[in-house]
Write a protein that holds these residues in place. Structure first.
Motif: not given
Length: 226
Positions: A108, A112, A116, A119, A123
Motif C-alpha cells: 500500500t 501511495t 494517493i 494507494g 488498501y
C-alpha cells in the motif's frame, strides 16, 4: 444460521476480551497523541521526544489492529470449525497475520508514494488479507498468496467492500471523533470512555462479521466452480 444469530454468538464469545483490548489500545493511542502534542510544543526536547513517541505510536498501530482482528476472526471461524480456544487460533495464525499485514502495508505504501488514489485502492484491495490468512484452506495449503487472494475477492465485490470500509472505518469513526473525542480518556471521563469503547467493540464485530460473510460466500462460490 442468520446474521443476527451468528452475531449474537460471536458477541457472547469474545466481546469481553475484545472490549478490554479496545480500551487498552484506545487509551494508549490517546496517551501517545497527547505526549506527541506536548513534545511538538516543547522547543527544547522536541526532536528526541517526537521520535520516541512516534516510534511507540507506529508500534501500537501495528500491534493492536492485528490482535483485534484476530480475536474477532477467531470467534467467526469457531462458528463452523474445530478451533476451540483463542490460544490455539493464535498459535496457528497470529504470526502469519503479522507477516502478511506488514506485506500489505508495504504494498500500500509503495502505491501511495506514486499517487494517493492508487494507494487508497490498494488498501481496499488488501483489506481481506486477515480473512485469507485465517479462513482460506488454499492459503493453508500454499496454493494462494494472501495479497493476491484478497485482491481477487475485493475486485469481485469492490462496491460492497468499499462501502463497508467507508461506513465503519471512516464515516462512523469520524462522527464519533468529532462529537465524543473529549470523552475518550479513561482517566478523565471513565464512564463515557468505557461506553465509547463498548460501541467501538460492537462496531468492530459487526463490520468484521459482514466482511467475513462476503469472504465466505466468495470462497464457496469459487469452490463450487472448481
Amino acid at each position: 444460521m442468520n446474521f443476527f444469530a451468528e452475531n449474537l454468538k460471536v458477541f457472547k464469545k469474545v466481546f469481553l476480551p475484545l472490549f478490554a483490548l479496545v480500551v487498552l489500545s484506545s487509551n494508549i493511542d490517546q496517551y501517545l497523541n497527547l505526549k506527541m502534542e506536548t513534545a511538538l510544543r516543547d522547543p527544547l526536547g522536541v526532536q528526541t521526544q517526537v521520535v520516541y513517541y512516534g516510534f511507540l505510536s507506529i508500534l501500537s498501530s501495528i500491534l493492536f489492529p492485528v490482535l483485534l482482528a484476530s480475536i474477532a476472526l477467531f470467534a467467526l471461524n469457531s462458528l463452523d470449525s474445530t478451533t476451540k480456544t483463542l490460544q490455539d487460533f493464535w498459535d496457528r495464525h497470529l504470526n502469519q497475520m503479522y507477516i502478511e499485514t506488514l506485506r500489505a502495508w508495504g504494498k500500500t505504501l509503495q502505491w501511495t508514494l506514486l499517487l494517493i488514489i492508487p494507494g487508497i485502492w490498494k488498501y481496499v484491495e488488501l483489506s481481506m488479507v486477515p480473512f485469507v490468512v485465517t479462513s482460506s484452506q488454499q492459503y493453508d495449503e500454499g496454493k494462494v498468496d494472501a495479497l493476491k487472494g484478497s485482491a481477487q475477492i475485493v475486485r469481485r465485490r469492490w462496491f460492497v467492500v468499499l462501502s463497508i470500509l467507508v461506513l465503519f472505518h471512516l464515516f462512523i469513526p469520524g462522527i464519533l471523533t468529532t462529537i465524543f473525542d473529549a470523552y475518550r480518556l479513561i482517566w478523565k471521563t471513565p464512564l463515557q470512555s468505557l461506553l465509547l469503547s463498548a460501541l467501538d467493540t460492537y462496531l468492530l464485530l459487526v463490520s468484521t462479521h459482514i466482511l467475513f460473510n462476503i469472504f465466505r460466500s466468495e470462497v464457496r462460490r469459487h469452490d463450487a466452480h472448481v
